[in-house]
Design a protein around this motif. Structure first.
Motif, PDB file in Angstrom:
ATOM      1  N   GLY B  36      13.686  26.541 -27.738  1.00 41.87           N
ATOM      2  CA  GLY B  36      14.230  25.721 -28.829  1.00 41.87           C
ATOM      3  C   GLY B  36      15.729  25.869 -28.951  1.00 41.87           C
ATOM      4  N   LEU B  39      17.589  24.139 -26.060  1.00 47.32           N
ATOM      5  CA  LEU B  39      17.583  22.676 -26.165  1.00 47.32           C
ATOM      6  C   LEU B  39      18.464  22.210 -27.308  1.00 47.32           C
ATOM      7  N   ASP B  40      18.473  22.981 -28.388  1.00 47.86           N
ATOM      8  CA  ASP B  40      19.342  22.653 -29.513  1.00 47.86           C
ATOM      9  C   ASP B  40      20.787  22.624 -29.071  1.00 47.86           C
ATOM     10  N   LEU B  41      21.158  23.585 -28.252  1.00 44.52           N
ATOM     11  CA  LEU B  41      22.547  23.703 -27.869  1.00 44.52           C
ATOM     12  C   LEU B  41      22.908  22.779 -26.712  1.00 44.52           C
ATOM     13  N   ALA B  42      22.015  22.670 -25.755  1.00 43.32           N
ATOM     14  CA  ALA B  42      22.377  21.924 -24.550  1.00 43.32           C
ATOM     15  C   ALA B  42      21.742  20.540 -24.478  1.00 43.32           C
ATOM     16  N   GLY B  43      20.746  20.281 -25.303  1.00 42.87           N
ATOM     17  CA  GLY B  43      20.187  18.934 -25.341  1.00 42.87           C
ATOM     18  C   GLY B  43      18.939  18.749 -24.490  1.00 42.87           C
ATOM     19  N   GLU B  44      18.269  17.663 -24.766  1.00 43.70           N
ATOM     20  CA  GLU B  44      16.989  17.364 -24.142  1.00 43.70           C
ATOM     21  C   GLU B  44      17.103  17.180 -22.638  1.00 43.70           C
ATOM     22  N   THR B  45      18.245  16.701 -22.156  1.00 49.12           N
ATOM     23  CA  THR B  45      18.375  16.473 -20.719  1.00 49.12           C
ATOM     24  C   THR B  45      18.253  17.774 -19.940  1.00 49.12           C
ATOM     25  N   ARG B  47      16.039  19.968 -20.514  1.00 47.18           N
ATOM     26  CA  ARG B  47      14.631  20.358 -20.430  1.00 47.18           C
ATOM     27  C   ARG B  47      14.047  20.128 -19.050  1.00 47.18           C
ATOM     28  N   GLU B  48      14.462  19.031 -18.409  1.00 46.09           N
ATOM     29  CA  GLU B  48      13.936  18.737 -17.074  1.00 46.09           C
ATOM     30  C   GLU B  48      14.267  19.830 -16.074  1.00 46.09           C
ATOM     31  N   ARG B 352      27.939  27.523 -33.737  1.00 43.94           N
ATOM     32  CA  ARG B 352      26.720  26.718 -33.758  1.00 43.94           C
ATOM     33  C   ARG B 352      25.478  27.590 -33.823  1.00 43.94           C
TER      34      ARG B 352
END
Lengths: 321, 377
Positions: B36, B39-45, B47-48, B352
């Motif tokens: 979590g 992904l919060d910090l680096a973003g959904e992209t 995740r892949e 952040r």
């Protein structure tokens, strides 16, 4: 896995009823030897096909994994197989039922947000203000990621939702929702609205083939037969046939020429035309003094060619047939 | 799963040597990191690219790098400053169709120290350079960028503030930036949502407007869900209205922005040209030029050949949480998708995570498997 051709059909719910109705309409009776709770079934006249009953989700996964040759399930579920779902599964025929749209929805209270561009903007602001990303609740991880990526939006997070996705914003576990909707009523009841450019997929039930299963020429031939029946029925429903007395043939042909254009075919003392044209054609004939003209609706119109089966054969590396 | 071939011990020692010259604490970071947070910090992209691990508790993933683990360890230590050296395996899912190692060795340093930031930036870049050179490749370039330079440039250019805000936000995505430039030139304030209601609200004071919006929600039976308050929504409406009223961006100005983004090559020349393009001096741009002059001097003093240094104005964009100088060491043989080293400054990242640091935050990471001339990369 060679052996019988495996066809997977939905085991429960509205989709099961719609599939049974479709098969019955095509003249294919589905028998459930295992009783109402069974997971196996059979198609009358197609003893070589092993019918398996499973949930729509399991059918999608089974097709993607190559565990079954053919199946009926929603396109939305198939596309969750991944970006390369097209390489794993081929859509052979859209069945016209089980329709639902996969959409992006935002809170109705966000009156400043109507488009994905607005979402992009708000996502950026939200991140800057809170240090956290906008959360999108969905079960459709693959398609949501792909859609947002196409829109160039990266500043968000997916919140996987097991149960009621549409309740996530109200529950405070997400800001946006990506879900399947038919009327939009459930979304509205949850305080959500669909974005004007938020349509990801118009889904419906698809008769599909797995490109990863082990196919044989016999299996392919069976598939071609099934497809031909479905297509013949669909054609029959779309087309009407007019017939007139033999001695008025020449005059009649001239009159119907404009209606027999695309999709129409001239017959002996008759013509096949699109159903939408049948009354216009018939009245034109009457007006020209041709009659009596009978109109019939064919049950099926079989055609020797089956492009969908040809596509499947080509994708599987089989020669024509 | 592809694991990269091990680097010969003597080559690895040579690559690692520069990192051991300054005293640093050895970082022992957990391989499992909280999904979590990443992904919060680096973003959904991101995740892949992550190997997600499902256990009993919250989802975790295998560490894709050491920056966040180092930062978390430093914050947990409570120390006012720290410098951490790491050497360990990291894990990234290879993009589809590409034959890439998914488990690979990374070594690097993350520094949270007071003192001269420009010199610290140069130190990190020089460190990465020297480590890569020790790997034996002779086709290396040190590529430099600056995430904050774009903002300084458009301010110096005199772009109207509401437009500048939008351009800065769009910098990280070329397509969005193009759209924003076109919009700014054509004075299309953007229709957006809300229609007449939005326009009316934008005309009220923000305090009044927020109250009115809440009343409207109540009257229409709209349950406000999702984490945005009426005040936030009203603020954005006001901003959009301001943007619509703002003077157009001249097409000449837009062209200058385009030319700035195309600046690439010799750093001194690029920065001089940036100043020329901006026309008037701006305090931000002057500061940036000064900082870069000092960094370049320090790089030269550390032995990085001038001829191998390239600067790119557009390079600062797709770097996630970096907010200052960024760099990569690239090998021509490996191409721009497989840098042998990377790093930069990320002063605002600790904030952040909820804890601002009194010091800055800067680091560099080297992949010995790529730096090694015998490696497949």
């Amino acid at each position: 896995m060679s052996g019988p051709l495996i066809l997977a059909l939905p085991s429960k719910g509205r989709l099961k009823e719609q599939v049974e109705a479709w098969l019955a309409d095509c003249g294919l009776a589905l028998r459930s030897p295992g009783g109402a709770r069974g997971y196996a079934a059979a198609l009358d006249g197609f003893d070589e096909i092993q019918v398996r009953l499973a949930s729509a989700g399991d059918i999608a996964q089974g097709l993607l994994a190559g565990e079954m040759h053919l199946g009926v399930t929603g396109e939305d579920l198939l596309r969750e197989g991944g970006e390369d779902a097209d390489e794993a599964v081929m859509l052979l025929a859209a069945l016209g039922f089980g329709r639902a749209d996969l959409v992006v929805a935002a809170p109705k209270s966000w009156i400043d947000v109507e488009t994905m561009a607005d979402v992009d903007d708000v996502a950026h602001l939200y991140l800057a203000r809170t240090g956290r990303r906008l959360r999108v609740a969905t079960k459709y991880l693959v398609q949501t990621r792909a859609f947002f990526a196409r829109q160039g939006i990266a500043e968000y997070r997916l919140a996987e939702s097991g149960g009621a996705t549409e309740g996530a914003p109200a529950a405070g576990t997400a800001e946006l929702v990506v879900d399947i909707t038919t009327t939009g009523a459930t979304l509205a009841a949850n305080g959500l609205k669909v974005l004007s450019d938020g349509l990801i997929l118009r889904s419906q039930a698809q008769f599909s083939a797995s490109l990863r299963a082990a196919w044989t020429p016999e299996g392919l031939a069976l598939c071609r037969r099934l497809l031909a029946i479905h297509e013949a029925r669909a054609r029959g429903k779309a087309i009407a046939s007019l017939a007139w007395p033999a001695d008025q043939d020449e005059r009649a042909r001239r009159i119907v020429a404009p209606f027999a254009g695309a999709g129409g075919q001239v017959r002996r003392h008759g013509v096949l035309v699109d159903r939408s044209n049948v009354l216009s054609a018939a009245t034109a004939l009457s007006a020209a003094g041709v009659g009596p003209v009978s109109v019939e609706r064919p049950a099926y119109i079989f055609d020797p060619s089956c492009p969908a089966a040809d596509r499947l054969a080509a994708a599987l590396g089989f020669a024509e047939g | 799963m592809r694991v990269e071939a091990p680097v010969p011990a003597d080559v690895l020692a040579a690559i690692q040597a520069p990192f051991l010259e300054t005293p640093a604490e050895s970082l022992d970071a957990p391989i499992l990191q909280p999904l979590g947070l990443l992904l919060d910090l680096a973003g959904e992209t991101l995740r892949e690219r992550l190997f997600v691990v499902q256990g009993e508790g919250p989802e975790a993933c295998l560490r894709p790098d050491f920056t966040l683990p180092a930062l978390r360890a430093h914050l947990a230590s409570g120390r006012p400053s720290g410098r951490y050296f790491y050497s360990g395996h990291a894990f990234r899912v290879a993009p589809r169709g590409l034959e890439r190692s998914e488990e690979f060795l990374q070594i690097g340093i993350e520094a949270f120290e007071p003192g001269d930031k420009d010199l610290a930036d140069a130190e990190m870049a020089a460190l990465a350079w020297r480590a890569c050179v020790a790997g034996g490749r002779d086709d290396l370039t040190l590529l430099l960028g600056d995430v904050g330079l774009f903002g300084a440039f458009i301010d110096a250019l005199g772009v109207p503030p509401p437009v500048a805000v939008r351009l800065r936000r769009a910098f990280s995505t070329p397509r969005r930036l193009r759209q924003e430039l076109e919009r700014a030139v054509s004075a299309d304030g953007g229709e957006g949502g809300g229609g007449r209601l939005a326009a009316l609200l934008a005309g009220l004071s923000q305090a009044d407007a927020a109250g009115v919006l809440e009343e409207i929600w109540a009257l229409s039976g709209i349950e406000p869900v999702g984490g945005r308050s009426a005040a936030e929504i009203v603020h954005r409406l006001a901003e959009r209205a301001e943007l619509a009223r703002a003077p157009r961006l001249g097409s000449e100005q837009a062209a200058l922005v385009g030319r700035f983004l195309a600046l690439a090559g010799n750093p001194d020349e690029c920065l001089a040209e940036a100043a020329d393009l901006a026309g008037a001096a701006g305090p931000g741009l002057d500061r940036a030029r000064g900082a870069w002059a000092r960094r370049l001097e320090a790089l030269a003093a550390a032995g990085v050949p001038r001829a191998r240094i390239r600067f790119s104005a557009a390079f600062g964009r797709a770097f996630g949480y970096y907010d200052g100088m960024v760099f990569e060491v690239r090998s021509e043989a490996l191409g721009e998708d497989r840098p042998a080293a990377a790093g930069g400054r990320y002063d605002s990242l600790p904030g952040r995570l909820g804890e601002s640091l009194p010091t800055g935050a800067v680091g560099c990471m080297v992949r010995p498997g790529r730096a090694w001339s015998g490696g497949a990369g």
